[in-house]
Design a protein around this motif. Structure first.
Motif, PDB file in Angstrom:
ATOM      1  N   ALA A 153       0.735  -1.301   0.279  1.00 37.76           N
ATOM      2  CA  ALA A 153      -0.253  -0.813   0.457  1.00 37.76           C
ATOM      3  C   ALA A 153       0.736   0.809  -0.138  1.00 37.76           C
ATOM      4  O   ALA A 153       0.713   2.188  -0.527  1.00 37.76           O
ATOM      5  CB  ALA A 153      -1.333  -0.171   1.686  1.00 37.76           C
ATOM      6  N   LYS A 338      -5.766  -0.732  -2.510  1.00 42.47           N
ATOM      7  CA  LYS A 338      -5.895  -2.322  -1.853  1.00 42.47           C
ATOM      8  C   LYS A 338      -6.831  -3.488  -2.082  1.00 42.47           C
ATOM      9  O   LYS A 338      -6.737  -4.351  -1.420  1.00 42.47           O
ATOM     10  CB  LYS A 338      -4.814  -2.153  -0.454  1.00 42.47           C
ATOM     11  CG  LYS A 338      -3.804  -3.299  -0.255  1.00 42.47           C
ATOM     12  CD  LYS A 338      -3.689  -2.734   1.029  1.00 42.47           C
ATOM     13  CE  LYS A 338      -2.777  -3.590   1.655  1.00 42.47           C
ATOM     14  NZ  LYS A 338      -3.481  -4.595   1.555  1.00 42.47           N
ATOM     15  N   HIS A 437      -3.173  -5.449  -2.363  1.00 40.13           N
ATOM     16  CA  HIS A 437      -3.611  -3.752  -3.135  1.00 40.13           C
ATOM     17  C   HIS A 437      -3.446  -4.060  -4.411  1.00 40.13           C
ATOM     18  O   HIS A 437      -1.859  -3.773  -4.667  1.00 40.13           O
ATOM     19  CB  HIS A 437      -3.614  -3.191  -2.617  1.00 40.13           C
ATOM     20  CG  HIS A 437      -3.738  -2.235  -3.500  1.00 40.13           C
ATOM     21  ND1 HIS A 437      -3.932  -1.697  -4.153  1.00 40.13           N
ATOM     22  CD2 HIS A 437      -2.895  -0.378  -3.213  1.00 40.13           C
ATOM     23  CE1 HIS A 437      -4.125  -0.390  -5.041  1.00 40.13           C
ATOM     24  NE2 HIS A 437      -3.874   0.308  -3.926  1.00 40.13           N
TER      25      HIS A 437
END
Length: 437
Positions: A153, A338, A437
């Motif tokens: 992320a 994500k 993600h």
């Protein structure tokens, strides 16, 4: 994915990575910078139009709500272009596809800059927008592949930092240039930024092998996951709430708050600073507590947008609120992106790109709804109520998603317990378990 093996700076591939070691690994932070440069150019062209709507409307002799179709048209182009360009690029190495997308972006902005009539200007905006969704979708997957699983992320947020910095630097300067030298000059400069991004990708992004064994049907399978669809719904409604307010920010600030036209530049800087802060905070906490981050940011965003109806009448209140809207709005971007990649880990590229399109579907919906309430005579602040309603709806979807997740016993990426799988690698966990993600 890569992890630092020793303090001496050597790297080793993470256990779940299916790609061989890349040459030039120490340059990977620069690879993320190259993606951020491309994002900077795209972010500038997407948002700068909002500061130049009066000038563009004056050039073509159309109303400001009509000029708002330049926002709606761009957003719809992203919605259509994200899956289309991603599907077309499934047989092309990701680096090459990113370069082709930046080339398309440059062409679209040149057309916009030279457009003799409003229709051609709109067409140029749509051409440029076709590159947007696929660039961020593919770029997010590439960024995530270059770092360790627990930093995904953050890597995505780093790429999106180019988009947020565009709102601090590119959009205000583009607005200033457009007001003094003409908006056409602004779009020529944006085209130059796109060219710089293309060169940066060519030089700095490593040649990642194209994932083997991934077909369109595998990519489409992600859309059978209700959690993927819920995340995209949150994306549409949540970020749509932001755009409902900021699409018509220039006439709102000048006609309601009483700012001079020249003050719009620093107001956009405030908005952009909020976006940078929110993006970084969202990226940090999405790796720790993804769903709580979404609950907090979406709930606070709905409250702040509703309050903007009142605070827009004072200069200090409007300035503070704009910063908060930018921060809370972009705090949702890394966790939402994500979330989608976690749930579509086995074949994330199309889902990632479509989610970028979902951001812009929200933008288009919000710009259209905002134009409707203004045209209905409800006032320049009426779009803020539209934004608050959209953000509240996104919060409702987040609560549903969280409840469903607890009921089925799965956990969200970033909240612990989820396994992250390399993009393009076969999923090693059941489809219901989030992965990246």
């Amino acid at each position: 994915m890569w992890t630092q093996a020793t303090r001496r700076g050597h790297y080793r591939p993470a256990a779940q990575h299916t790609h061989p070691p890349l040459k030039g690994t120490p340059l990977m932070p620069l690879a993320l910078l190259a993606l951020a440069i491309g994002a900077f150019g795209i972010g500038t062209t997407e948002f700068v139009i909002m500061g130049l709507l009066p000038e563009v409307a004056g050039t073509y002799g159309v109303s400001i709500p009509t000029a708002g179709f330049l926002v709606t048209g761009y957003a719809l182009g992203v919605v259509l272009g994200a899956p289309l360009m991603t599907v077309l690029g499934t047989r092309i190495a990701r680096k090459r596809m990113l370069m082709l997308l930046m080339g398309l972006f440059v062409v679209g902005n040149v057309v916009s800059a030279l457009a003799p009539v409003f229709g051609v200007m709109l067409a140029g905006r749509v051409v440029a927008s076709l590159a947007h969704g696929a660039f961020f979708g593919i770029g997010a997957v590439v960024a995530a592949e270059l770092v360790a699983p627990e930093k995904k992320a953050g890597a995505i947020a780093m790429m999106f930092t180019g988009l947020t910095v565009a709102n601090v630097v590119g959009v205000p300067l583009g607005t200033l240039v457009g007001q003094h030298l003409g908006w056409r000059v602004t779009f020529l400069i944006v085209a130059s930024l796109g060219l710089l991004g293309l060169l940066g990708i060519a030089r700095l992004v490593p040649d990642l092998p194209r994932p083997e064994g991934v077909r369109i049907r595998h990519e489409l399978a992600a859309f059978r996951n209700v959690q993927v669809l819920l995340a995209m719904g949150m994306t549409v409604l949540g970020f749509g709430g932001v755009f409902a307010a900021i699409t018509y920010i220039t006439p709102m600030m000048t006609n309601v708050t009483g700012f001079a036209d020249t003050s719009v530049t620093w107001l956009l800087v405030l908005l952009g600073l909020g976006m940078v802060a929110g993006n970084l905070v969202g990226g940090r906490f999405a790796d720790r507590a993804l769903m709580p981050m979404l609950y907090t940011s979406l709930g606070a965003l709905a409250v702040v947008l509703a309050a903007f109806t009142l605070t827009a009448h004072t200069r200090a209140g409007a300035a503070v609120t704009l910063f908060l809207i930018g921060a809370l709005g972009f705090a949702t971007v890394p966790p939402l992106q994500k979330r989608v990649l976690d749930q579509a880990a086995g074949a994330p590229t199309l889902a990632s790109a479509v989610n970028i399109g979902a951001f812009n579907l929200g933008n288009a919906l919000a710009a259209w709804l905002g134009g409707l309430v203004i045209a209905a005579g409800l006032g320049w602040t009426a779009p803020n109520w539209v934004g608050a309603a959209l953000a509240a709806s996104a919060l409702a979807l987040a609560l549903v998603s969280g409840a469903l997740e607890r009921r089925t016993g799965t956990r969200a990426g970033g909240e612990g317990g989820s396994r992250v799988i390399a993009a393009g690698a076969p999923a090693a966990t059941p489809a219901a378990v989030p992965a990246h993600h």
